[in-house]
Structures are given as structure tokens and as C-alpha cells.
Design a protein around this motif. Structure first.
Motif, PDB file in Angstrom:
ATOM      1  N   GLU A 199      -4.988   6.873  12.019  1.00 18.05           N
ATOM      2  CA  GLU A 199      -4.812   7.572  10.748  1.00 18.05           C
ATOM      3  C   GLU A 199      -5.462   6.864   9.567  1.00 18.05           C
ATOM      4  N   THR A 200      -5.482   5.520   9.598  1.00 18.42           N
ATOM      5  CA  THR A 200      -5.946   4.780   8.417  1.00 18.42           C
ATOM      6  C   THR A 200      -7.055   3.780   8.689  1.00 18.42           C
ATOM      7  N   ILE A 231       0.964   6.840   3.449  1.00 20.88           N
ATOM      8  CA  ILE A 231       0.026   7.955   3.607  1.00 20.88           C
ATOM      9  C   ILE A 231       0.673   9.267   3.145  1.00 20.88           C
ATOM     10  N   PRO A 278       2.695   5.743   8.059  1.00 15.98           N
ATOM     11  CA  PRO A 278       1.880   6.337   9.126  1.00 15.98           C
ATOM     12  C   PRO A 278       2.619   6.258  10.451  1.00 15.98           C
ATOM     13  N   ALA A 331      -4.266   7.842   1.599  1.00 13.27           N
ATOM     14  CA  ALA A 331      -3.704   6.610   2.152  1.00 13.27           C
ATOM     15  C   ALA A 331      -3.996   5.474   1.190  1.00 13.27           C
ATOM     16  N   MET A 340      -9.773   6.312   6.238  1.00 16.83           N
ATOM     17  CA  MET A 340      -8.825   7.393   6.468  1.00 16.83           C
ATOM     18  C   MET A 340      -9.366   8.454   7.428  1.00 16.83           C
ATOM     19  N   ILE A 372      -8.963   0.378   4.418  1.00 24.81           N
ATOM     20  CA  ILE A 372      -8.524   1.708   4.824  1.00 24.81           C
ATOM     21  C   ILE A 372      -9.735   2.603   5.083  1.00 24.81           C
TER      22      ILE A 372
END
Length: 380
Positions: free
Chosen positions: A264-265, A226, A243, A313, A305, A303
């Protein structure tokens, strides 16, 4: 703001000030709800009401903030008044403390600024009179906090004092008794006092934070990388990294890694083992920093994001990551640092540290024991 209040008609345009509350509605945060109080019908009722309210306010606020003295003042300065039979300013002043006194100051005119100056001087004079009287005729008040050494046969040498938020006014008194700050939480402050003359051996509060990075591999053995939207340090802005983030209280390393990666992803993964630990010092607030990298096998590879935290990412092959590695003196924008590359390369081929549960002798949730695995068992 106080100067603006001296202008006639201030109540028409002053809504609330940064340090002075003027109108009845704007004073609720400081004085409490006074809307239920009846409005006086004439000048005498207004003066009587002000005398009662300043007395109650001075006494209440003195207790709330833990002050020795509190002065409350209320009245009317002119040039206009709420009661038709009033034509001159007045002020009810009450001093609460070891000596309590109240006066009603009645002016002979309705000059707003002159009245405000005169009422201020009267309040200060009354406070000075009370302080002088208390110093000359009354015994000192007993301390709110009394400290007594009790070593229990010489075994106990330190005192722990926990003050909840409602007792915050006692902090100053505690410090005067020799206590010092240990730590603070949103709802309390903890102070300690070491009794002997020797240096204190009481344990310090926690001084190390734990961060966890997620080394996530997919079905193609690609690694999830990321770019943070805003990096904590300018030199890392735009760099590619694993991450991760800080552990929450009570989280095991694997749980932190899985949570941060998912937040985060959007990728979820299963715990394989701990790759590495890095121990650093001198971080924010003088704390140490333990950074653990945890290896996860992706269960959900798509993913999604988090656009608030992450700028980009994507899955990268080991060869692509290696091609982006730059030295410490080069710009990291769009690149990978040497330190991150060292961790990533190790995670792809070297033994992992595995975790196993141990019973907790305090009766709480199991503890995690992390141990190295033989090299032949660790190849993933």
C-alpha cells in the motif's frame, strides 16, 4: 434470440447469442471443435451427417451434465440450403437416455418458421415417447451413489464426501442421499452426512477471517497513516487509518502486516511485536473477524503509494493524530475514529505481545506462540 433465428438469412447476421449458438464457429464452446468434419456434398450426405452428429452430441452431453435425458436436434429449415439438390427442410432428432431413439423428419416445404415449429414438436413428441417407454418397460437405473452406514464398532458417526470439479454432476444425487454442503473450493465441493438422529458434531468449516493492521513508526516516532481510495463502508470514506488488510493462507501476523504495508505504501519494516487483538462477529458471509495490530519499525521510510488502493499516505506525529480524533456521531472524512486512536495510543506506550516459534507436531512449518512481555521490557 431464438425468434431472430426464425428470420430467413439469420446465419448472415447472427454471430453468437446469450443462450443459443447458431453458426458453426459460435458453437465451439458448447459442441467442441467441428471444423475438422467434412462438409457434405449433397442432400443425402447432409442428412446422414446430421443423424450421426445428433447421436454423438446427445450421448456426450447427457454424460457431461449428469442428465437422465438429453435431446439433440440438427438440420435445415430453409428457405435456402447449402446443398443445391435440397429444396425442403429436414431435422435429425436424437434422444439419449434409458431409452434411445432417433428420427429423421423431412418437410415438404422450405417455410422457415413453420419448419422450426414442426421440428420442435417432433423433438418433444419423441422425448415423451421415450420417457413413457422407459417408465413402463425398463427397470430403474441403479443410483450413481450408494450410501452405507458403517460405524466401525460405534466410533464413526459422520461421512465426509469430497467431489472434485469433474464430478460436480453428482452433487444432486448426493443431496438426495442425505448429504449437506460443508464447504466449497475452486476445484471441489465437500459434503457431509451425520448418521445418528442427534445433532451433528462434525467440525464446521472455518468461520473467522483474520485482518492485520500495520502500526509503523519511523526514526522520528511518527506513525504511518493512510486514507483508502474506497472504504468498505461509506461512513469510513476519507478517514485516516493504519495500513493493512486480510491475511493470506499460511501467513503469520507479522508477514501479513509487512506485506500489506509494503503493497500500500512502499514502506518496509521490522517486526517488534503484536499491539492488540479485536474479535468481532457478523461480518461478510456471516464470518467472525479477528483484527490484529502489529508494530513495525520502518527500515525504508520513503512512501511510494499504491494509487489503485490508497488515496493518501503520510507520516503523522502522535499529537497530529490526536487532533484529528472525532466522536462516533461526527463525519470521519479527513479524521481519525476513536477506536483507531485507542489502538494507536496504546501501541506507543504499552507492553507488546511478542512472537516466538514453536515446533509443529504435524511436521509442518513452525507455529507462532504470542505471549505478553513484562512492562519494563516492552518500552520501545
Amino acid at each position: 434470440m431464438a425468434a431472430l433465428h426464425a428470420v430467413p438469412g439469420a446465419s448472415s447476421y447472427v454471430i453468437v447469442g446469450p443462450s443459443v449458438t447458431y453458426s458453426r464457429s459460435a458453437s465451439v464452446a458448447v459442441l467442441g471443435d467441428t471444423e475438422t468434419l467434412p462438409r457434405p456434398k449433397d442432400g443425402k450426405a447432409a442428412r446422414d451427417a446430421k443423424l450421426a452428429s445428433t447421436r454423438d452430441l446427445a450421448r456426450r452431453k447427457r454424460v457431461e451434465v449428469g442428465a437422465t435425458w438429453c435431446v439433440a436436434e440438427n438440420g435445415a429449415s430453409g428457405p435456402t440450403f447449402n446443398c443445391s439438390d435440397m429444396s425442403a427442410g429436414f431435422s435429425a432428432i436424437y434422444v439419449a437416455g434409458p431409452v434411445e431413439k432417433c428420427i429423421l423428419v423431412e418437410s415438404s416445404h422450405a417455410d422457415r418458421e413453420r419448419n422450426m415449429w414442426g421440428f420442435t414438436k417432433a423433438a418433444l413428441d419423441l422425448l415423451a415417447e421415450c420417457v413413457e417407454e422407459a417408465a413402463g418397460s425398463l427397470p430403474a437405473e441403479p443410483p450413481l451413489l450408494q450410501s452405507k452406514e458403517d460405524r466401525f464398532g460405534g466410533e464413526s458417526r459422520g461421512i465426509w464426501l469430497k467431489l472434485p470439479l469433474c464430478c460436480a454432476s453428482l452433487v444432486g444425487t448426493s443431496v438426495k442421499q442425505g448429504f449437506s454442503f460443508h464447504h466449497a473450493k475452486p476445484n471441489y465441493v465437500m459434503l457431509t452426512r451425520w448418521l445418528p438422529e442427534t445433532p451433528s458434531s462434525l467440525p464446521q468449516y472455518g468461520f473467522t477471517q483474520i485482518g492485520v493492521g500495520g502500526f509503523v513508526v519511523n526514526s522520528k516516532d511518527e506513525v504511518l497513516m493512510i486514507q483508502e481510495k474506497v472504504s468498505p463502508l461509506p461512513q469510513f470514506q476519507g478517514s485516516w487509518k493504519l495500513p493493512g488488510g486480510l491475511a493470506d493462507p499460511g501467513e503469520d501476523l507479522a508477514v501479513t502486516a509487512q506485506r500489506e504495508v509494503m503493497e500500500e505504501t512502499g514502506v518496509t519494516g521490522s517486526f517488534l511485536g503484536v499491539v492488540s487483538l479485536r474479535h468481532s462477529h457478523g461480518y461478510r458471509f456471516g464470518q467472525g473477524d479477528i483484527y490484529a495490530v502489529v508494530k513495525l519499525r520502518a527500515d525504508k521510510e520513503e512512501i511510494v503509494m499504491c494509487e489503485k488502493e490508497v488515496g493518501a499516505a503520510r507520516w503523522m506525529s502522535l499529537a497530529e493524530i490526536e487532533s484529528l480524533v472525532v466522536g462516533a456521531t461526527e463525519s470521519l472524512n479527513g479524521k481519525v475514529s476513536e477506536n483507531n486512536w485507542k489502538v494507536i495510543k496504546y501501541a506507543m506506550s504499552e507492553p507488546l505481545i511478542v512472537g516466538s516459534e514453536l515446533p509443529n507436531n504435524r511436521g509442518l512449518r513452525p507455529s507462532m506462540l504470542y505471549t505478553a512481555t513484562p512492562h519494563t521490557e516492552a518500552k520501545m
